[in-house]
Design a protein around this motif. Structure first.
Motif, PDB file in Angstrom:
ATOM      1  N   ASN A 161       0.791  -1.228   0.000  1.00  0.00           N
ATOM      2  CA  ASN A 161       0.000   0.000   0.000  1.00  0.00           C
ATOM      3  C   ASN A 161       0.828   1.285   0.000  1.00  0.00           C
ATOM      4  O   ASN A 161       0.330   2.360   0.316  1.00  0.00           O
ATOM      5  CB  ASN A 161      -0.936   0.021   1.206  1.00  0.00           C
ATOM      6  N   GLY A 162       2.120   1.178  -0.361  1.00  0.00           N
ATOM      7  CA  GLY A 162       2.939   2.369  -0.339  1.00  0.00           C
ATOM      8  C   GLY A 162       3.216   2.828   1.082  1.00  0.00           C
ATOM      9  O   GLY A 162       3.273   2.021   2.006  1.00  0.00           O
ATOM     10  N   ASP A 193       3.274   6.600  -3.746  1.00  0.00           N
ATOM     11  CA  ASP A 193       2.045   5.923  -3.329  1.00  0.00           C
ATOM     12  C   ASP A 193       1.766   6.174  -1.850  1.00  0.00           C
ATOM     13  O   ASP A 193       2.638   5.964  -1.001  1.00  0.00           O
ATOM     14  CB  ASP A 193       2.171   4.414  -3.554  1.00  0.00           C
ATOM     15  N   THR A 195      -1.389   5.581   1.288  1.00  0.00           N
ATOM     16  CA  THR A 195      -2.661   4.975   1.704  1.00  0.00           C
ATOM     17  C   THR A 195      -2.814   5.166   3.205  1.00  0.00           C
ATOM     18  O   THR A 195      -1.853   4.954   3.949  1.00  0.00           O
ATOM     19  CB  THR A 195      -2.689   3.459   1.388  1.00  0.00           C
ATOM     20  N   ALA A 220      -3.314   2.074  -3.528  1.00  0.00           N
ATOM     21  CA  ALA A 220      -2.855   3.386  -3.073  1.00  0.00           C
ATOM     22  C   ALA A 220      -4.066   4.296  -2.984  1.00  0.00           C
ATOM     23  O   ALA A 220      -4.799   4.457  -3.968  1.00  0.00           O
ATOM     24  CB  ALA A 220      -1.815   3.967  -4.025  1.00  0.00           C
ATOM     25  N   VAL A 223      -2.026   8.424  -5.553  1.00  0.00           N
ATOM     26  CA  VAL A 223      -0.681   8.477  -6.129  1.00  0.00           C
ATOM     27  C   VAL A 223      -0.397   9.951  -6.406  1.00  0.00           C
ATOM     28  O   VAL A 223      -1.096  10.586  -7.205  1.00  0.00           O
ATOM     29  CB  VAL A 223      -0.580   7.657  -7.428  1.00  0.00           C
TER      30      VAL A 223
END
Length: 314
Positions: A161-162, A193, A195, A220, A223
């Motif tokens: 999920n970044g 990214d 989240t 994400a 972005v």
């Protein structure tokens, strides 16, 4: 031995109410995953270390109808018993080698021994699979466990999920509200990214109840490049932000090396140089999540945007 507490409303497992075993349930992410699993109607069995069984977090889990079980990771028989009947084991464990590699391996072995069909490891990060060894200590540990997971006879799914968007409000010194600056290294147009932890937990809960998940799911909430963060900060505060480029990525790597030498803090999960390594991985683009992202897999999830998180700290 594992001992079960006496929850007032622990939900029984049934074909219509699958049982999810959740490790690391008393951490911030684990608590959120448990909440969203219960919201989706799952029965949840939380594996909690004996010292945390009487804590406030375990009490909160019981009030939600979660079954709280004290589990000793060094006792394979008890850990296997705690996994029996689960349709998926979800790990939200956080730590260094003794947790990410050793404890998760013990949990994985218990899940396999108990006949659990699916396993979600504690990844929840940028795409560490694309990074070279040595570029990020915590990602190195995840890749080491990944190699063990790939050999296990179980269906595995990692949620990537970044960066947790929540870190932009303090722990990740990128958006600075005081001087109204967005600080970065490298290229201001590199996509990044982000989240929220809540969105990552909600997506993980949905994935845990979905028997058709692939090996990797990439999401994400937004972005955004550094210029995108600049626009989000201005939108959130109603005030203009300026960009401040500290230097190139090569110089950043040298600073990380010096910081690690001066302040090794090798027993800390997130020493200053570890956070710097994470930012370097993102600014370089090496840890960028491959697209198309899987945000639309569970269309009921509403993805929080960066400007909403930044506005929330005002």
């Amino acid at each position: 031995m594992a001992t079960t507490s006496q929850p007032a409303a622990a939900a029984p497992s049934s074909p219509d109410k699958p049982l999810i075993v959740l490790a690391g349930a008393t951490g911030q992410l684990g608590l959120l995953i448990a909440h969203f699993l219960r919201q989706r109607g799952a029965a949840v069995r939380a594996l909690v270390r004996s010292g945390a069984v009487a804590g406030a977090e375990a009490t909160s889990l019981r009030l939600q109808g979660v079954e709280v079980v004290a589990a000793d990771y060094s006792d394979p028989t008890a850990l296997t018993e705690a996994c029996v009947g689960a349709s998926c084991v979800v790990s939200a464990l956080s730590g260094l080698r003794e947790v990410i590699v050793d404890a998760q391996t013990q949990l994985l072995d218990a899940a396999v021994a108990a006949g659990v069909p699916r396993f979600i490891p504690s990844d929840y990060s940028a795409d560490f699979t694309r990074l070279p060894d040595g570029s990020n200590r915590n990602f190195d540990l995840r890749r080491e466990f990944q190699r063990r997971l790939e050999q296990a006879p179980i269906q595995a799914t990692s949620v990537l999920n970044g960066m947790f968007m929540d870190l932009l409000t303090g722990q990740a010194p990128v958006v600075l509200p005081g001087p109204k600056r967005v600080v970065y290294w490298g290229d201001a147009d590199q996509p990044l990214d982000f989240t929220t932890m809540s969105n990552a937990a909600e997506f993980t809960a949905a994935a845990a109840l979905d028997p058709t998940t692939p090996r990797y799911l990439r999401v994400a909430g937004e972005v955004a490049s550094i210029r995108g963060l600049q626009a989000a900060a201005a939108r959130a505060t109603g005030q203009p932000f300026k960009l401040f480029r500290v230097g190139g990525l090569g110089a950043f790597a040298k600073i990380i090396k010096v910081t690690k030498a001066l302040m090794p803090a090798s027993n800390e999960v997130f020493p200053p140089w570890q956070g710097m390594q994470y930012l370097h991985n993102m600014f370089s683009g090496q840890a960028k999540l491959a697209e198309p992202l899987d945000n639309g897999r569970y269309p009921e999830i509403r993805w929080t945007q960066v400007h909403e998180v930044l506005a929330g700290r005002q």
